[in-house]
Design an enzyme around this catalytic site. Structure first.
Site, PDB file in Angstrom:
ATOM      1  N   LYS A  39       0.843  -1.203   0.000  1.00 51.19           N
ATOM      2  CA  LYS A  39       0.000   0.000   0.000  1.00 51.19           C
ATOM      3  C   LYS A  39       0.880   1.256   0.000  1.00 51.19           C
ATOM      4  O   LYS A  39       2.084   1.183   0.243  1.00 51.19           O
ATOM      5  CB  LYS A  39      -0.913  -0.020   1.224  1.00 51.19           C
ATOM      6  CG  LYS A  39      -0.160  -0.068   2.556  1.00 51.19           C
ATOM      7  CD  LYS A  39      -1.076  -0.470   3.710  1.00 51.19           C
ATOM      8  CE  LYS A  39      -0.309  -0.549   5.011  1.00 51.19           C
ATOM      9  NZ  LYS A  39      -1.148  -1.025   6.116  1.00 51.19           N
ATOM     10  N   ARG A 137     -10.561  -0.707  14.596  1.00 48.53           N
ATOM     11  CA  ARG A 137     -10.460   0.065  13.357  1.00 48.53           C
ATOM     12  C   ARG A 137     -11.572  -0.403  12.429  1.00 48.53           C
ATOM     13  O   ARG A 137     -12.622   0.200  12.380  1.00 48.53           O
ATOM     14  CB  ARG A 137      -9.059  -0.123  12.761  1.00 48.53           C
ATOM     15  CG  ARG A 137      -8.718   0.849  11.677  1.00 48.53           C
ATOM     16  CD  ARG A 137      -7.226   0.928  11.378  1.00 48.53           C
ATOM     17  NE  ARG A 137      -6.672  -0.295  10.806  1.00 48.53           N
ATOM     18  CZ  ARG A 137      -5.396  -0.418  10.424  1.00 48.53           C
ATOM     19  NH1 ARG A 137      -4.563   0.599  10.563  1.00 48.53           N
ATOM     20  NH2 ARG A 137      -4.951  -1.542   9.910  1.00 48.53           N
ATOM     21  N   HIS A 166      -5.880  -7.670  12.907  1.00 45.33           N
ATOM     22  CA  HIS A 166      -4.684  -6.817  12.847  1.00 45.33           C
ATOM     23  C   HIS A 166      -4.187  -6.514  14.258  1.00 45.33           C
ATOM     24  O   HIS A 166      -4.968  -6.185  15.137  1.00 45.33           O
ATOM     25  CB  HIS A 166      -5.011  -5.519  12.104  1.00 45.33           C
ATOM     26  CG  HIS A 166      -3.800  -4.719  11.743  1.00 45.33           C
ATOM     27  ND1 HIS A 166      -2.740  -5.235  11.031  1.00 45.33           N
ATOM     28  CD2 HIS A 166      -3.465  -3.431  12.009  1.00 45.33           C
ATOM     29  CE1 HIS A 166      -1.815  -4.289  10.868  1.00 45.33           C
ATOM     30  NE2 HIS A 166      -2.228  -3.194  11.458  1.00 45.33           N
ATOM     31  N   ARG A 222       1.733 -10.998   6.974  1.00 46.99           N
ATOM     32  CA  ARG A 222       1.480  -9.791   6.166  1.00 46.99           C
ATOM     33  C   ARG A 222       2.507  -8.705   6.450  1.00 46.99           C
ATOM     34  O   ARG A 222       2.152  -7.636   6.936  1.00 46.99           O
ATOM     35  CB  ARG A 222       0.080  -9.233   6.466  1.00 46.99           C
ATOM     36  CG  ARG A 222      -1.084 -10.153   6.228  1.00 46.99           C
ATOM     37  CD  ARG A 222      -2.412  -9.370   6.302  1.00 46.99           C
ATOM     38  NE  ARG A 222      -2.529  -8.543   7.486  1.00 46.99           N
ATOM     39  CZ  ARG A 222      -3.086  -8.945   8.622  1.00 46.99           C
ATOM     40  NH1 ARG A 222      -3.613 -10.130   8.740  1.00 46.99           N
ATOM     41  NH2 ARG A 222      -3.129  -8.115   9.659  1.00 46.99           N
ATOM     42  N   TYR A 266      14.546  30.608   6.820  1.00 47.63           N
ATOM     43  CA  TYR A 266      13.334  31.283   7.322  1.00 47.63           C
ATOM     44  C   TYR A 266      13.329  31.375   8.840  1.00 47.63           C
ATOM     45  O   TYR A 266      13.714  30.430   9.531  1.00 47.63           O
ATOM     46  CB  TYR A 266      12.102  30.483   6.910  1.00 47.63           C
ATOM     47  CG  TYR A 266      11.760  30.571   5.440  1.00 47.63           C
ATOM     48  CD1 TYR A 266      11.431  31.787   4.850  1.00 47.63           C
ATOM     49  CD2 TYR A 266      11.735  29.425   4.657  1.00 47.63           C
ATOM     50  CE1 TYR A 266      11.082  31.847   3.500  1.00 47.63           C
ATOM     51  CE2 TYR A 266      11.396  29.477   3.316  1.00 47.63           C
ATOM     52  CZ  TYR A 266      11.076  30.703   2.746  1.00 47.63           C
ATOM     53  OH  TYR A 266      10.736  30.769   1.425  1.00 47.63           O
ATOM     54  N   CYS A 313      13.238  24.306   3.921  1.00 46.85           N
ATOM     55  CA  CYS A 313      12.302  25.057   3.076  1.00 46.85           C
ATOM     56  C   CYS A 313      11.519  24.075   2.197  1.00 46.85           C
ATOM     57  O   CYS A 313      11.703  22.866   2.282  1.00 46.85           O
ATOM     58  CB  CYS A 313      13.060  26.036   2.188  1.00 46.85           C
ATOM     59  SG  CYS A 313      14.270  27.068   3.032  1.00 46.85           S
ATOM     60  N   MET A 314      10.674  24.607   1.325  1.00 48.27           N
ATOM     61  CA  MET A 314       9.848  23.731   0.490  1.00 48.27           C
ATOM     62  C   MET A 314      10.698  22.916  -0.497  1.00 48.27           C
ATOM     63  O   MET A 314      10.426  21.735  -0.728  1.00 48.27           O
ATOM     64  CB  MET A 314       8.827  24.562  -0.296  1.00 48.27           C
ATOM     65  CG  MET A 314       7.808  23.724  -1.049  1.00 48.27           C
ATOM     66  SD  MET A 314       6.726  24.702  -2.081  1.00 48.27           S
ATOM     67  CE  MET A 314       5.824  25.653  -0.858  1.00 48.27           C
ATOM     68  N   ASP A 315      11.740  23.562  -1.048  1.00 54.59           N
ATOM     69  CA  ASP A 315      12.494  22.923  -2.129  1.00 54.59           C
ATOM     70  C   ASP A 315      13.984  22.787  -1.849  1.00 54.59           C
ATOM     71  O   ASP A 315      14.709  22.253  -2.680  1.00 54.59           O
ATOM     72  CB  ASP A 315      12.345  23.749  -3.417  1.00 54.59           C
ATOM     73  CG  ASP A 315      10.927  24.227  -3.610  1.00 54.59           C
ATOM     74  OD1 ASP A 315      10.045  23.360  -3.700  1.00 54.59           O
ATOM     75  OD2 ASP A 315      10.693  25.444  -3.617  1.00 54.59           O
TER      76      ASP A 315
HETATM   77  C1  LIG Z   1      -0.303  -1.965   6.790  1.00 52.35           C
HETATM   78  C2  LIG Z   1      -0.814  -3.268   7.193  1.00 52.35           C
HETATM   79  C3  LIG Z   1       0.067  -4.361   7.379  1.00 52.35           C
HETATM   80  C4  LIG Z   1       1.573  -4.223   7.309  1.00 52.35           C
HETATM   81  O1  LIG Z   1       2.030  -3.546   8.458  1.00 52.35           O
HETATM   82  P1  LIG Z   1       3.585  -3.412   8.761  1.00 52.35           P
HETATM   83  O2  LIG Z   1       3.629  -2.886  10.130  1.00 52.35           O
HETATM   84  O3  LIG Z   1       4.119  -2.432   7.756  1.00 52.35           O
HETATM   85  O4  LIG Z   1       4.190  -4.742   8.596  1.00 52.35           O
HETATM   86  C5  LIG Z   1      -0.489  -5.594   7.650  1.00 52.35           C
HETATM   87  N1  LIG Z   1      -1.831  -5.755   7.777  1.00 52.35           N
HETATM   88  C6  LIG Z   1      -2.690  -4.737   7.637  1.00 52.35           C
HETATM   89  C7  LIG Z   1      -4.145  -4.972   7.796  1.00 52.35           C
HETATM   90  C8  LIG Z   1      -2.216  -3.447   7.360  1.00 52.35           C
HETATM   91  O5  LIG Z   1      -3.079  -2.443   7.253  1.00 52.35           O
END
Ligand SMILES: *Cc1c(COP(=O)(O)O)cnc(C)c1O
Length: 375
Positions: A39, A137, A166, A222, A266, A313-315
């Site tokens: 992601k 969540r 999770h 995961r 700045y 700064c920004m850049d």
């Molecule tokens: C982002 C995410 C992960 C991976 O998490 P890490 O801490 O980067 O390993 C696994 N499962 C779910 C549901 C997530 O949202």
């Protein structure tokens, strides 16, 4: 890459070989299937190049946050199974199915929406049931998930490929909550056993779980951040040989002497105590390089650590080389990575910025060209 961006000296350099190495190291460590989490532009490493490389490494499955990310992968021709981890809106259900994306089903209502979409397309949906074991969540609370599980397992229009939850605290190897969450998750899975149906893939472990809690590995893990060679938290332990995949480099664009008493950038928050040599580096918070590194962060120039002078700064931003420091225009500057014998890890950058490696990596935006090695 356009002519303009290809001339930019600032680059994110991604070592795909390191990602492949980390995938292999996780596999050898857990002996489970792996869903590689890509992601947020593969944690800043670039969605498509990373996805293609992982597919080439025969990863079991990919995980993304949003349906749009999954569609991008399918349009690019990836054929590996992809789970969308985030919550589904009913209006999106048909899109998931049409693009062959696996759906996180996180309530009975959403299950019904998926079933309706599947029926109208005449095509079964592949789903993973999301159980909430303490993250609060998305997901059905473990203590009231039995009707949800029963409905899903008996659904005509859904194939339940997985069941998951999770972990909230697995980055801390001492967390008791992780074991509590595991217990709640296994209780939820027991409802499936009671139906005498084949158990779908049970998956629970994020990177923290992979690193610290073998009990949570179950049928599939995961990992996200670990795949990119970073640790989820300063408290985490490097129980696996992980290689950082990302470097951030730029070049000196300007060199000058700042006279004693004069201020830099700045707000005039940084003042030279003596005549000192200062370089300017052409990257800033507009690229996702955090402004919170102002006067705190470090960079590597000519193999030495140098501190940022004044506000980012920004850049662009400035770094103090000290009264005797030298550098020339076009000298390489490393913001994340190694130079000579020095290393500036993303963990150290995150700590200086008051945040976590995840935010640093995902913050590096599309203004910075990506360069791939080891593919
Ligand atoms: C982002 C995410 C992960 C991976 O998490 P890490 O801490 O980067 O390993 C696994 N499962 C779910 C549901 C997530 O949202």
């Amino acid at each position: 890459m356009s002519d303009q961006t290809s001339q930019r000296p600032t680059r994110v350099r991604v070592d795909l070989g390191a990602i492949g190495h980390n995938l292999e190291a996780i596999r050898r460590h857990t002996h489970t299937a792996v869903m590689a989490i890509i992601k947020a532009n593969a944690y800043g490493h670039g969605l498509l190049p990373v996805a293609r490389h992982l597919e080439g490494c025969r990863v079991d499955q990919l995980g993304v946050a949003f349906v749009e990310e999954g569609i991008t992968l399918r349009r690019a021709g990836l054929s590996v199974p992809i789970l969308v981890l985030g919550g589904m809106f009913g209006r999106q259900a048909a899109q998931y199915i049409a693009h062959d994306l696996e759906i996180t089903v996180s309530s009975l209502d959403k299950l019904r929406q998926v079933e309706a979409a599947a029926e109208s397309l005449g095509r079964k949906a592949v789903v993973h049931l999301k159980i909430d074991t303490g993250m609060e969540r998305i997901g059905v609370h473990s203590y009231s998930c039995k009707p949800f599980i029963n409905a899903a397992m008996q659904s005509r229009w859904c194939t339940v490929k997985g069941i998951y939850s999770h972990l909230a605290c697995a980055d801390d190897p001492e967390s008791e909550m992780t074991l509590q969450q595991l217990e709640r998750f296994l209780e939820a899975c027991a409802h499936i056993d009671a139906l005498d149906l084949p158990m779908p893939l049970r998956h629970l472990a994020n990177s923290g779980g992979v690193l610290h809690f073998p009990q949570t590995w179950l049928d599939m893990v995961r990992p996200g951040i670990a795949l990119y060679g970073a640790l989820p938290d300063p408290a985490s332990q490097r129980t696996i040989d992980l290689r950082p995949a990302l470097s951030l480099v730029s070049q000196v664009v300007y060199f000058k002497v700042v006279r004693a008493g004069n201020t830099v950038s700045y707000g005039a928050t940084w003042r030279a105590e003596q005549d000192t040599r200062v370089v300017t580096i052409p990257i800033g918070y507009g690229d996702g390089y955090p402004r919170s590194l102002s006067s705190r962060g470090e960079v590597l120039v000519r193999g030495q650590r140098k501190t940022i002078a004044g506000r980012v700064c920004m850049d662009q931003f400035m770094a103090d080389l000290g009264p005797a420091g030298t550098a020339y225009n076009e000298d390489e500057v490393v913001l994340i990575g190694t130079q000579g014998n020095e290393a500036l890890t993303v963990e150290a950058v995150a700590e200086a910025a008051g945040t976590i490696p995840y935010e640093i990596l995902t913050g590096l935006n599309e203004r910075i060209p990506r360069e791939y090695v080891g593919g």
